[in-house]
Design a protein around this motif. Structure first.
Motif, PDB file in Angstrom:
ATOM      1  N   ASN A  28       0.772  -1.243   0.000  1.00 24.85           N
ATOM      2  CA  ASN A  28       0.000   0.000   0.000  1.00 24.85           C
ATOM      3  C   ASN A  28       0.802   1.291   0.000  1.00 24.85           C
ATOM      4  OD1 ASN A  28      -2.935  -0.871   0.232  1.00 24.85           O
ATOM      5  ND2 ASN A  28      -1.971  -2.096   1.834  1.00 24.85           N
ATOM      6  N   VAL A  29       2.101   1.205   0.247  1.00 23.56           N
ATOM      7  CA  VAL A  29       2.876   2.433   0.351  1.00 23.56           C
ATOM      8  C   VAL A  29       2.937   3.191  -0.967  1.00 23.56           C
ATOM      9  CG1 VAL A  29       5.118   1.340  -0.132  1.00 23.56           C
ATOM     10  CG2 VAL A  29       5.017   3.410   1.271  1.00 23.56           C
ATOM     11  N   THR A  30       2.865   2.466  -2.080  1.00 30.08           N
ATOM     12  CA  THR A  30       2.898   3.128  -3.393  1.00 30.08           C
ATOM     13  C   THR A  30       1.733   2.711  -4.286  1.00 30.08           C
ATOM     14  OG1 THR A  30       4.345   1.379  -4.275  1.00 30.08           O
ATOM     15  CG2 THR A  30       5.412   3.356  -3.380  1.00 30.08           C
ATOM     16  N   SER A  31       0.743   2.006  -3.735  1.00 28.12           N
ATOM     17  CA  SER A  31      -0.307   1.431  -4.577  1.00 28.12           C
ATOM     18  C   SER A  31      -1.285   2.461  -5.137  1.00 28.12           C
ATOM     19  CB  SER A  31      -1.088   0.359  -3.801  1.00 28.12           C
ATOM     20  OG  SER A  31      -1.798   0.936  -2.727  1.00 28.12           O
ATOM     21  N   LEU A  33      -0.368   4.488  -7.164  1.00 26.60           N
ATOM     22  CA  LEU A  33       0.081   4.519  -8.554  1.00 26.60           C
ATOM     23  C   LEU A  33      -0.411   3.253  -9.251  1.00 26.60           C
ATOM     24  CD1 LEU A  33       3.784   5.600  -7.936  1.00 26.60           C
ATOM     25  CD2 LEU A  33       1.928   7.064  -8.739  1.00 26.60           C
ATOM     26  N   ILE A  40       1.136  -0.282  -8.420  1.00 28.66           N
ATOM     27  CA  ILE A  40       2.580  -0.353  -8.250  1.00 28.66           C
ATOM     28  C   ILE A  40       2.871  -0.578  -6.765  1.00 28.66           C
ATOM     29  CG2 ILE A  40       4.767   0.827  -8.619  1.00 28.66           C
ATOM     30  CD1 ILE A  40       3.207   0.232 -11.168  1.00 28.66           C
ATOM     31  N   THR A  41       3.463  -1.711  -6.427  1.00 32.19           N
ATOM     32  CA  THR A  41       3.703  -2.050  -5.022  1.00 32.19           C
ATOM     33  C   THR A  41       5.148  -2.495  -4.808  1.00 32.19           C
ATOM     34  OG1 THR A  41       3.238  -4.435  -5.080  1.00 32.19           O
ATOM     35  CG2 THR A  41       1.332  -2.941  -5.007  1.00 32.19           C
ATOM     36  N   LEU A  42       5.475  -2.751  -3.543  1.00 29.25           N
ATOM     37  CA  LEU A  42       6.781  -3.294  -3.172  1.00 29.25           C
ATOM     38  C   LEU A  42       6.648  -4.720  -2.638  1.00 29.25           C
ATOM     39  CD1 LEU A  42       8.288  -0.170  -1.375  1.00 29.25           C
ATOM     40  CD2 LEU A  42       8.768  -0.970  -3.694  1.00 29.25           C
ATOM     41  N   GLN A  79      -4.034  -1.350  -2.363  1.00 25.56           N
ATOM     42  CA  GLN A  79      -5.127  -0.383  -2.292  1.00 25.56           C
ATOM     43  C   GLN A  79      -6.066  -0.690  -1.134  1.00 25.56           C
ATOM     44  OE1 GLN A  79      -6.396  -0.834  -6.466  1.00 25.56           O
ATOM     45  NE2 GLN A  79      -5.559   1.219  -6.846  1.00 25.56           N
ATOM     46  N   LYS A 168      11.106  -0.658 -11.875  1.00 24.95           N
ATOM     47  CA  LYS A 168      11.244  -0.470 -10.424  1.00 24.95           C
ATOM     48  C   LYS A 168      11.739  -1.740  -9.749  1.00 24.95           C
ATOM     49  CE  LYS A 168       7.780  -1.406  -8.253  1.00 24.95           C
ATOM     50  NZ  LYS A 168       7.195  -2.663  -7.714  1.00 24.95           N
TER      51      LYS A 168
END
Length: 198
Positions: A28-31, A33, A40-42, A79, A168
């Motif tokens: 969720n830190v970049t989701s 995007l 886009i996740t980690l 998300q 990424k």
């Protein structure tokens, strides 16, 4: 932390909720995007690190627990989603892949005679390849069969969506391999009381 025994030790099992939490953060830190239908996740790098640091069995266990906790309703998928409805999501294949990549990454390292940086690099990128192959193909067939595909959706489009996340992931996977190799060998050195040959 690096046990490969058939029975998990108590200290190993403590690592399971830690990696479940890391997966939830990575989801969720970049989701916010989203490329096409893909947040886009980690998550991939944390799943890879779970296998590399916990071993094949415990790493896969941690990813299985992550999946089950999300499916019972905890909002820990990308998300802030969760629940059984995720089963019909086109991106559910990526969640399934996390179990496999943790297992395979860990197994490659366990089978290596010496856990060098090259070993970690190969193991981590193998895990990354698995998540893209399994996740992207699952997504394509899910859109074709159970989800509403966008207009003009094709197999090529599914892979085009993955280009940005891939760039990424190629970078963070290299960083993850460096971190995992150092943590792994430092932990072995501390456990044995002498330097591990690099």
């Amino acid at each position: 932390m690096l046990s490969t025994a058939s029975k998990f030790k108590t200290k190993d099992l403590v690592m399971v909720p830690l990696f479940v939490a890391l997966m939830a953060i990575g989801a969720n830190v970049t989701s916010f995007l989203v490329i096409g239908g893909v947040p886009i996740t980690l998550q991939a790098i944390f799943a890879i690190m779970a296998g590399a640091l916990l071993g094949s069995k415990l790493g896969a266990t941690a990813m299985t627990v992550y999946m089950l906790v999300g499916l019972i309703g905890a909002p820990i998928f990308a998300q802030m989603k969760g629940g059984l409805s995720t089963l019909v999501s086109p991106t559910f294949g990526f969640i399934l892949s996390f179990i496999l990549i943790a297992y395979v990454t860990g197994k490659i390292i366990e089978k290596a005679s010496v856990a060098t940086f090259k070993t970690f690099l190969f193991a981590c990128y193998t895990g990354l390849a698995i998540t893209y192959i399994l996740g992207t193909n699952y997504m394509y067939f899910a859109y074709i069969t159970i989800a509403q595909a966008p207009d003009g959706f094709t197999y090529k489009m599914a892979w085009v969506w993955m280009v940005a996340p891939l760039i990424k992931d190629l970078i963070v996977t290299a960083i993850g391999a460096i971190i995992c190799e150092r943590v792994y060998n430092a932990t072995k050195k501390n456990a044995r009381g002498y330097d591990v040959a690099s």
